[in-house]
Write a protein that holds these residues in place. Structure first.
Motif, PDB file in Angstrom:
ATOM      1  N   LEU A  45     -16.716  -5.337  27.591  1.00 18.24           N
ATOM      2  CA  LEU A  45     -17.241  -6.630  27.144  1.00 18.24           C
ATOM      3  C   LEU A  45     -17.608  -6.591  25.671  1.00 18.24           C
ATOM      4  N   VAL A  46     -18.270  -5.534  25.242  1.00 16.84           N
ATOM      5  CA  VAL A  46     -18.634  -5.397  23.829  1.00 16.84           C
ATOM      6  C   VAL A  46     -17.379  -5.335  22.963  1.00 16.84           C
ATOM      7  N   ALA A  47     -16.362  -4.610  23.420  1.00 16.14           N
ATOM      8  CA  ALA A  47     -15.116  -4.507  22.662  1.00 16.14           C
ATOM      9  C   ALA A  47     -14.445  -5.873  22.522  1.00 16.14           C
ATOM     10  N   LEU A  48     -14.453  -6.653  23.581  1.00 16.51           N
ATOM     11  CA  LEU A  48     -13.867  -7.993  23.520  1.00 16.51           C
ATOM     12  C   LEU A  48     -14.633  -8.890  22.550  1.00 16.51           C
ATOM     13  N   THR A  63     -10.201 -14.258  24.413  1.00 17.71           N
ATOM     14  CA  THR A  63      -9.651 -13.285  23.473  1.00 17.71           C
ATOM     15  C   THR A  63      -8.134 -13.383  23.373  1.00 17.71           C
ATOM     16  N   VAL A  64      -7.456 -13.579  24.497  1.00 18.23           N
ATOM     17  CA  VAL A  64      -5.992 -13.640  24.455  1.00 18.23           C
ATOM     18  C   VAL A  64      -5.513 -14.819  23.610  1.00 18.23           C
ATOM     19  N   VAL A  65      -6.323 -15.862  23.566  1.00 20.81           N
ATOM     20  CA  VAL A  65      -5.984 -17.006  22.702  1.00 20.81           C
ATOM     21  C   VAL A  65      -6.287 -16.673  21.253  1.00 20.81           C
ATOM     22  N   ALA A  66      -7.416 -16.000  21.035  1.00 23.07           N
ATOM     23  CA  ALA A  66      -7.847 -15.698  19.667  1.00 23.07           C
ATOM     24  C   ALA A  66      -6.897 -14.730  18.965  1.00 23.07           C
ATOM     25  N   VAL A  67      -6.360 -13.769  19.704  1.00 24.53           N
ATOM     26  CA  VAL A  67      -5.473 -12.780  19.078  1.00 24.53           C
ATOM     27  C   VAL A  67      -4.030 -13.249  19.028  1.00 24.53           C
ATOM     28  N   GLY A  68      -3.766 -14.420  19.570  1.00 24.21           N
ATOM     29  CA  GLY A  68      -2.428 -14.990  19.483  1.00 24.21           C
ATOM     30  C   GLY A  68      -1.430 -14.448  20.484  1.00 24.21           C
ATOM     31  N   VAL A  69      -1.915 -14.013  21.645  1.00 25.59           N
ATOM     32  CA  VAL A  69      -0.992 -13.545  22.681  1.00 25.59           C
ATOM     33  C   VAL A  69      -0.203 -14.742  23.206  1.00 25.59           C
ATOM     34  N   SER A 116       1.522 -17.485  25.467  1.00 28.23           N
ATOM     35  CA  SER A 116       1.055 -17.999  26.749  1.00 28.23           C
ATOM     36  C   SER A 116       1.803 -17.384  27.929  1.00 28.23           C
ATOM     37  N   LYS A 117       3.081 -17.047  27.727  1.00 30.63           N
ATOM     38  CA  LYS A 117       3.862 -16.457  28.805  1.00 30.63           C
ATOM     39  C   LYS A 117       3.372 -15.062  29.171  1.00 30.63           C
ATOM     40  N   ALA A 118       2.733 -14.386  28.212  1.00 30.73           N
ATOM     41  CA  ALA A 118       2.289 -13.014  28.454  1.00 30.73           C
ATOM     42  C   ALA A 118       0.791 -12.923  28.725  1.00 30.73           C
ATOM     43  N   THR A 119       0.120 -14.066  28.803  1.00 30.40           N
ATOM     44  CA  THR A 119      -1.339 -14.061  28.965  1.00 30.40           C
ATOM     45  C   THR A 119      -1.758 -13.363  30.250  1.00 30.40           C
ATOM     46  N   LEU A 120      -1.143 -13.732  31.380  1.00 30.71           N
ATOM     47  CA  LEU A 120      -1.526 -13.148  32.662  1.00 30.71           C
ATOM     48  C   LEU A 120      -1.230 -11.653  32.694  1.00 30.71           C
ATOM     49  N   LEU A 121      -0.110 -11.243  32.100  1.00 32.80           N
ATOM     50  CA  LEU A 121       0.227  -9.821  32.058  1.00 32.80           C
ATOM     51  C   LEU A 121      -0.785  -9.050  31.223  1.00 32.80           C
ATOM     52  N   PHE A 122      -1.181  -9.629  30.088  1.00 33.91           N
ATOM     53  CA  PHE A 122      -2.165  -8.987  29.222  1.00 33.91           C
ATOM     54  C   PHE A 122      -3.490  -8.808  29.953  1.00 33.91           C
ATOM     55  N   LYS A 123      -3.921  -9.851  30.656  1.00 34.08           N
ATOM     56  CA  LYS A 123      -5.169  -9.773  31.410  1.00 34.08           C
ATOM     57  C   LYS A 123      -5.071  -8.725  32.510  1.00 34.08           C
ATOM     58  N   ALA A 124      -3.903  -8.645  33.155  1.00 32.03           N
ATOM     59  CA  ALA A 124      -3.722  -7.674  34.232  1.00 32.03           C
ATOM     60  C   ALA A 124      -3.830  -6.245  33.708  1.00 32.03           C
ATOM     61  N   VAL A 125      -3.247  -5.992  32.535  1.00 31.96           N
ATOM     62  CA  VAL A 125      -3.305  -4.651  31.948  1.00 31.96           C
ATOM     63  C   VAL A 125      -4.744  -4.249  31.642  1.00 31.96           C
ATOM     64  N   VAL A 126      -5.503  -5.176  31.067  1.00 31.37           N
ATOM     65  CA  VAL A 126      -6.903  -4.888  30.743  1.00 31.37           C
ATOM     66  C   VAL A 126      -7.710  -4.630  32.009  1.00 31.37           C
ATOM     67  N   VAL A 127      -7.484  -5.438  33.029  1.00 27.77           N
ATOM     68  CA  VAL A 127      -8.231  -5.289  34.278  1.00 27.77           C
ATOM     69  C   VAL A 127      -7.901  -3.963  34.947  1.00 27.77           C
ATOM     70  N   VAL A 128      -6.616  -3.587  34.953  1.00 25.96           N
ATOM     71  CA  VAL A 128      -6.222  -2.303  35.539  1.00 25.96           C
ATOM     72  C   VAL A 128      -6.885  -1.151  34.785  1.00 25.96           C
ATOM     73  N   ALA A 129      -6.898  -1.240  33.464  1.00 23.52           N
ATOM     74  CA  ALA A 129      -7.541  -0.196  32.662  1.00 23.52           C
ATOM     75  C   ALA A 129      -9.029  -0.113  32.968  1.00 23.52           C
TER      76      ALA A 129
END
Length: 339
Positions: free
Chosen positions: A15-18, A289-295, A297-310
């Motif tokens: 959370l702090v990193a985000l 964050t995914v909006v702020a860093v410019g990810v 939209s098609k990769a938003t769910l994948l990006f969130k999944a990677v973070v959650v798995v980590a």
């Protein structure tokens, strides 16, 4: 170190990193305008309120060994009832009628929670099936209430619960914070929390010990329904309309994820209110964050999944021991010790 073994340490780090990422990517992270706090941080707090409320009720349900898949539909029904009744008011800015309508919507949500609790505790239907019934039927009921249309409202008092400020903080977040405090007081300052863990840990043993597990099970579903109804009011007040299709869509999955991130066991028993709050904030912060860093939209769910798995791997004791245990120096054997 003891702090590294705390289950909430790594979620807090994430959370702090985000938040740090948002500090450098957003134009305004935290500013004061017209006596109120604005910026990305406030957007995260405000946006996390509905999820926090839903996840709070989900935590109590999961603590008893159950699950509630109907919270999204309850949100849709609550918002539909409130907006329909408010739209029929002659003066939509009248405070007392709007408060009464909100109470009616939450009351209906409590009844829906009672329906779930009755199916689970009295009839004996599996929680996932019992709540799946309302998940499907409830969305249809919301569309019947709105006649399949989006009902718009122009009520200032109603919009306040989502977009208003009090003591420079968003009202929506304050509502969620009050719900969290009350839940903590009831579950950690009374015997209720122990009873919940007992029912979730071993229903048979708790029943033999004289605990009325049926009443407790019904109660948590009623509370989950009430929190979901309140979240539905905040959601509909934010968009100033009742959208029976989009309201609460798949929020039950985010709520379960927030509960798991917070360290609550899905099999029942141990639960953490603070962990659930942290999990809800992480999910909302990740969305922002995914909006702020410019990810894309098609990769938003994948990006969130990677973070959650980590994040989930970082919480796994077995995973940490296998990965970091190999990095520890191997103790010298007797043959390797110099004479």
């Amino acid at each position: 170190m003891t702090i590294l073994k705390n289950r909430l340490f790594w979620p807090a780090v994430i959370l702090v990193a985000l938040l740090v990422v948002n500090m450098f990517t957003s134009n305004q992270f935290l500013t004061i305008r017209d006596g109120h706090l604005f910026g990305t941080l406030i957007d995260i707090l405000r946006g996390s309120a509905p999820l926090m409320l839903v996840a709070l009720g989900m935590t109590l349900v999961i603590a008893t060994g159950g699950i509630d898949l109907s919270v999204g539909s309850v949100m849709a029904i609550s918002g539909a009832v409130a907006c329909l009744l408010i739209s029929d008011l002659g003066d939509q800015n009248a405070v007392l009628p709007v408060l009464a309508i909100m109470a009616i919507a939450i009351g209906m949500s409590l009844l829906l929670g009672l329906w779930n609790g009755t199916l689970v505790a009295v009839v004996g239907i599996q929680p996932i099936i019992a709540t799946l019934i309302l998940m499907v039927a409830g969305r249809g009921l919301a569309q019947l209430i709105t006649d399949g249309q989006i009902i718009n409202v122009r009520s200032g008092p109603y919009a306040t619960i989502a977009t208003g400020f009090f003591l420079a903080l968003p009202v929506a977040f304050l509502i969620a914070a009050v719900a969290v405090v009350l839940t903590v007081v009831l579950t950690r300052r009374t015997a209720l929390g122990l009873l919940l863990e007992s029912v979730g840990g071993s229903p048979t043993a708790s029943r033999l010990a004289g605990i009325r597990s049926r009443r407790i099970t019904m109660m948590v579903y009623v509370v989950a329904g009430g929190f979901a109804g309140l979240a539905g009011l905040i959601y509909s007040a934010n968009i100033k309309s009742a959208d029976s299709i989009a309201a609460g869509n798949l929020i039950e999955l985010d709520a379960i994820l927030a509960v798991v991130i917070g360290g609550t066991a899905l099999i029942g028993g141990r639960f953490s209110i603070a962990g659930t709050v942290l999990g809800a904030l992480i999910i909302q912060a990740l969305t922002v964050t995914v909006v702020a860093v410019g990810v894309p939209s098609k990769a938003t769910l994948l990006f969130k999944a990677v973070v959650v798995v980590a994040l989930c791997l970082s919480q796994s004791t077995t995973f940490r021991e296998k990965v970091f245990g190999r990095l520890k120096p191997r103790p010298a054997t007797r043959a390797e010790v110099p004479a």
